[in-house]
Design a protein around this motif. Structure first.
Motif, PDB file in Angstrom:
ATOM      1  N   UNK A   1      30.188 -34.485   3.314  1.00  0.00           N
ATOM      2  CA  UNK A   1      31.414 -35.011   2.718  1.00  0.00           C
ATOM      3  C   UNK A   1      31.470 -36.514   2.983  1.00  0.00           C
ATOM      4  N   UNK A   2      32.418 -37.171   2.374  1.00  0.00           N
ATOM      5  CA  UNK A   2      32.508 -38.621   2.585  1.00  0.00           C
ATOM      6  C   UNK A   2      33.957 -39.073   2.494  1.00  0.00           C
TER       7      UNK A   2
ATOM      8  N   UNK B   1      39.690 -39.534   8.651  1.00  0.00           N
ATOM      9  CA  UNK B   1      40.772 -38.673   9.104  1.00  0.00           C
ATOM     10  C   UNK B   1      40.401 -37.889  10.349  1.00  0.00           C
TER      11      UNK B   1
ATOM     12  N   UNK C   1      37.288 -28.822  -1.187  1.00  0.00           N
ATOM     13  CA  UNK C   1      36.375 -27.940  -1.901  1.00  0.00           C
ATOM     14  C   UNK C   1      35.688 -27.039  -0.898  1.00  0.00           C
ATOM     15  N   UNK C   2      35.821 -25.744  -1.075  1.00  0.00           N
ATOM     16  CA  UNK C   2      35.259 -24.745  -0.154  1.00  0.00           C
ATOM     17  C   UNK C   2      35.614 -25.096   1.287  1.00  0.00           C
TER      18      UNK C   2
ATOM     19  N   UNK D   1      36.224 -27.634   2.816  1.00  0.00           N
ATOM     20  CA  UNK D   1      35.884 -28.971   3.335  1.00  0.00           C
ATOM     21  C   UNK D   1      36.708 -30.044   2.628  1.00  0.00           C
ATOM     22  N   UNK D   2      36.948 -31.141   3.319  1.00  0.00           N
ATOM     23  CA  UNK D   2      37.565 -32.296   2.677  1.00  0.00           C
ATOM     24  C   UNK D   2      36.443 -33.028   1.962  1.00  0.00           C
ATOM     25  N   UNK D   3      36.284 -32.740   0.700  1.00  0.00           N
ATOM     26  CA  UNK D   3      35.170 -33.311  -0.049  1.00  0.00           C
ATOM     27  C   UNK D   3      35.394 -34.788  -0.325  1.00  0.00           C
TER      28      UNK D   3
END
Lengths: 468, 445
Positions: free
Chosen positions: A69-70, A92, B36-37, B39-41
């Motif tokens: 993720x990013x 975060x 998304x799924x 996770x914080x995409x």
């Protein structure tokens, strides 16, 4: 020592500090993108220059990866305090620091593979003359021409990209585009015709453009369509013209091949490498290196050199368009396809200059071999739902084909289908490959792209005309 | 700080021979996140600020914009503006004189805490996935907020500023069965807060799953009910037909029809900058002119076009306070503030009962390419339900809906009570209740 363009706004030490902070906060990769862009826009309506606008875009975008993720942040304020503060807001979930940020030396300027002369940006007078010529020719085409709108834009962009892998590069881009829109009236009804040409080049590009033809073509389309009846309704064979006909592949398949949706397994093309996804007549390529093409640039917006990518070969899926983060998720190397509209967007995999390879048929043969159908000479834009493959595109100029001959002009139809089905139904491909310019919108913003193809036939598509 | 910059700019502009000068500033902060799924995409925070400067030189207007607000750029800006002003041909644009007005800002709820947003989105994903077996993914699960300040200062002494706040959520599910897949998307706007309608999850998943069985209908002419979000999308795409600039250039199907009947009597279209249910409100437009509430179409008759000061002056019409720009990077144009079709008293179900046999359209695509605001023609891919015996019965897809927007106005049968506004596109918002329309051309089998 004389300061380079970006050093006037933020220095190497600030960029290093931002990258170091990103890693301290637990990121495993970080990238700083600095952009300085000058834009010009002129608009001539009805032969009068009505709008003249110049401006400067400037900003910094920072991206940090945490595994798959990013986070992203951007600002126009290049001060170290602002950038660090925003970065801390954007991360975060603090994690343990994983790596050390590199020291940055001098950035490498990407070699320019395109004939671009920064000193030949064209004077205002030359630009206005260009607009005026187009307006005059378009207006004079027919007494049924009611209005002409000519738009000229050019931009000169400088980018600096620094990342925690030690990448530190600079690139310059220069683009220009002339767009002509003509409105014609017949029996109280108005119709429009549009043409445009653009390039990754300086103003001398227009020496290679037949502006008179471009202008009269826009008028010809408008006048023809003003006299046209409505397109038919229902499923039928459609012959799609070359050049901007490339919107078909762009929507039907192109977006679905971007890692943006493939990586998440949401594209209908996910997991299908090596499989047949189109007729054997279809070979599709995305090439970011075509000299001076509208969608070209020396490097992508993550600093990786642009490259030529074969997506589909004789109907078999060969590859995707991959950016860094999605490449990580897919376990694939990036393909120089990471693009963004500006510093305000995180980059993702996008198209550059996409086209279908030429075939061997002649256009006249394909028409003669079609009993009843639609000839879509020029397409407008389109869109796609990559999760379902449902796509659409508009026909700007169309003709009925009856008993193997082009008969009357027809207007106002959007063609719809499912990408996978439509590409399987390409059954004739001509030898007249051509490219056209457009703007493509997606989650990383609106970017310049070429679309291209030879004239081809799809054996069956739904045509959204009017039922009688 | 901006005032100091403006004073310096004004002094330099007057000295350089400008007759008047204006700055239009927009700055703000934004936050968006996508789950998304679990996770914080995506997680994005940003701040931005920029100005557009207009100057009148030799009776004409030149523009310059910059995302760097610094006194050093004043010289460059004035030179670029002077060049532009000398090049353009007079078209009546000027920096208008207007009175300083009290700015009314509608209250909004406080913006939610970012952690709460993330948890809410995670909760929605769990809920949506659990609703039906066929729901395999939630590809759209997004929250976005934007707070901005607009400031206008000009050398006639005007100084106005207004803050706006907008936030919205987007939910989209993917349903799969065998080789078929379908998505359904909903957008919910708010003015602060984090309220999600209770029924949203159920409606969204039901729609996506029912669309898995969709088939095209036979090409023909059908009576159609347009659900309010679809109707709002259509009106939004065609809002330019009411623009004073389109009228001036002869680029609207409404040219020459002022005062005439252009739609059914039950059609009233209003532009109201302060209507409560709209997501944004403006007391002044981007020229600093007071915005006004007005009926653009009244009981089917065309009453009004929307103007900025230039088109009002050129066409000899009253100002309407609709001078807007899409951003600091564009020249002044025209846009509605909050344009909507006045709701009626029927429910969506009533519209379907009245229609009896036809189609209910719940999704429309290709709004940027499949229609022409100059001719009014449209040909748009749509999805929805068949209406049989006055009720939804089976889903339809791979069809297009074609026609002309003026004909559609004239063929309006019913107007529901469920007014819905779209997310503003940067220049104003557009809304509509659900509508029923007689005789639209549908292409399918």
């Amino acid at each position: 020592m004389r300061k380079v363009w970006w050093e006037k706004m933020l220095d190497r030490v600030t960029i290093e500090a931002v990258l170091a902070e990103a890693l301290d906060l637990g990121g495993d990769f970080a990238e700083v993108f600095v952009e300085d862009r000058f834009n010009t826009h002129f608009q001539m309506i009805g032969g009068r220059l009505e709008k003249g606008l110049r401006g400067n875009d400037f900003g910094i975008g920072i991206r940090v990866y945490f595994g798959q993720t990013s986070v992203y942040t951007y600002s126009n304020d290049p001060s170290r305090d602002t950038l660090i503060r925003l970065l801390r807001d954007a991360v975060y979930q603090k994690a343990a620091s994983k790596a050390t940020a590199p020291r940055l030396e001098a950035p490498t300027l990407f070699s320019n593979h395109h004939r671009i002369d920064g000193k030949r940006q064209g004077s205002d007078r030359e630009k206005v003359d260009l607009l005026r010529r187009a307006a005059e020719v378009a207006g004079a085409y027919s007494p049924e021409v009611r209005q002409t709108q000519i738009n000229y834009i050019d931009q000169s962009q400088r980018v600096l990209i620094a990342n925690t892998d030690g990448g530190f590069v600079e690139d310059n881009r220069m683009r220009t585009r002339l767009s002509i829109s003509v409105t014609a009236e017949h029996e109280g009804g108005l119709q429009t015709g549009m043409t445009n040409r653009g390039a990754h080049q300086d103003f001398s590009f227009y020496k290679t453009v037949d502006v008179d033809h471009l202008a009269s073509e826009a008028s010809r389309i408008a006048v023809t369509m003003a006299h046209a009846g409505y397109a038919p309704s229902g499923k039928m064979p459609v012959i799609i013209g070359n050049g901007f006909g490339g919107v078909l592949f762009h929507e039907a398949s192109g977006h679905g091949l971007e890692a943006t949706s493939v990586a998440k397994g949401i594209s209908v093309y996910a997991g299908r490498l090596g499989e047949r996804v189109a007729s054997p007549l279809v070979t599709a390529i995305d090439d970011g290196m075509i000299p001076n093409a509208w969608g070209s640039q020396n490097c992508d917006d993550e600093g990786k050199p642009s490259q030529r990518n074969v997506l589909i070969e004789k109907g078999i899926l060969k590859g995707y368009l991959v950016d860094r983060l999605n490449g990580r998720i897919m376990g694939m190397e990036p393909t120089g396809s990471a693009r963004r509209q500006s510093y305000r967007y995180a980059p993702t995999s996008r198209m550059t200059n996409t086209y279908l390879a030429a075939g061997e048929d002649r256009v006249e043969e394909i028409i003669a071999d079609t009993d009843r159908g639609l000839f879509a000479k020029y397409l407008g834009g389109g869109s796609v739902n990559t999760a379902t493959g449902e796509f659409n595109f508009a026909v700007m100029e169309g003709y009925l084909i009856e008993k193997g001959r082009i008969t009357r002009p027809v207007r106002g139809a959007t063609l719809i289908g499912r990408g996978s089905e439509v590409l399987m139904r390409v059954d004739r491909v001509a030898n007249d490959l051509d490219h056209a310019q457009g703007m493509c919108g997606s989650i990383s913003g609106s970017i310049p792209v070429n679309v291209g193809q030879p004239t081809l036939r799809v054996s069956e598509i739904t045509v959204g005309g009017r039922s009688e | 700080m901006l005032k100091g910059f403006f004073e310096q700019l004004k002094a330099a502009a007057m000295e350089a021979g400008f007759e008047s000068v204006e700055i239009f500033y927009q700055g703000g902060r934004a936050f968006s996140t996508k789950i998304f799924r679990t996770e914080i995409e995506r997680y994005q925070v940003s701040e931005d600020a920029g100005i557009s400067i207009r100057g009148v030189y030799d009776g004409k207007v030149g523009y310059f914009y910059s995302e760097r607000i610094a006194p050093e750029l004043i010289g460059t800006a004035l030179e670029a503006m002077k060049n532009n002003a000398l090049l353009v041909e007079s078209n009546g644009e000027t920096i208008a004189r207007t009175r300083q007005i009290p700015v009314a800002e509608k209250a909004h709820l406080p913006l939610p805490d970012h952690e709460e947003v993330v948890e809410t989105l995670r909760g929605m994903e769990r809920q949506l996935l659990a609703m039906r077996d066929e729901i395999v993914d939630v590809p759209h699960n997004l929250y976005a907020e934007h707070e901005a300040e607009t400031v206008i200062m000009n050398s006639h002494g005007l100084a106005l500023s207004q803050k706006t706040c907008l936030n919205y959520l987007v939910f989209g599910v993917l349903a799969k069965r065998d080789v078929r897949s379908k998505t359904a998307v909903r957008v919910a706007t708010a003015r602060g807060g984090l309220e999600i309608p209770d029924a949203l999850a159920g409606e969204l998943t039901k729609e996506a799953v029912e669309l898995l069985d969709a088939q095209p209908v036979v090409s023909g002419v059908y009576d159609v009910v347009l659900r309010h979000d679809v109707a709002a999308d259509l009106l939004d795409a065609f809002a330019g037909i009411f623009s004073g600039e389109a009228l001036e250039k002869g680029l609207t199907p409404l040219k020459g029809r002022m005062g005439e009947r252009i739609g059914a009597e039950r059609l009233t279209i209003i532009d109201d900058p302060m209507v409560d249910s709209a997501p944004i409100h403006r007391t002044f437009d981007d020229e600093g002119i007071e915005t006004t509430a007005k009926r653009v179409v009244n009981q089917g008759r065309l009453q009004q076009f929307l103007h900025n000061t230039r088109t009002a002056s050129v066409l000899g019409m009253a100002r309407t306070g609709n001078g807007y720009r899409s951003s600091i990077k564009s020249v002044l144009g025209i846009s509605p503030t909050n344009l909507f079709i006045e709701p009626g008293t029927l429910s969506l179900e009533d519209l379907m009962t009245d229609v009896g046999e036809g189609l209910l359209i719940i999704d429309v695509q290709a709004l940027h390419s499949g229609l022409n605001p100059v001719s009014g023609d449209f040909s748009l891919p749509v999805q929805g339900y068949r209406i049989k015996g006055g009720r939804p019965s089976g889903t339809v897809d791979q069809i297009t809906m074609s026609g002309n927007v003026i004909d559609l106005f004239g063929s309006l049968i019913g107007v529901a009570d469920d007014l819905h506004f779209n997310v503003p596109n940067g220049m104003g918002s557009v809304g509509s209740p659900s509508l029923s329309v007689k005789g639209l051309s549908i292409s399918g089998k």
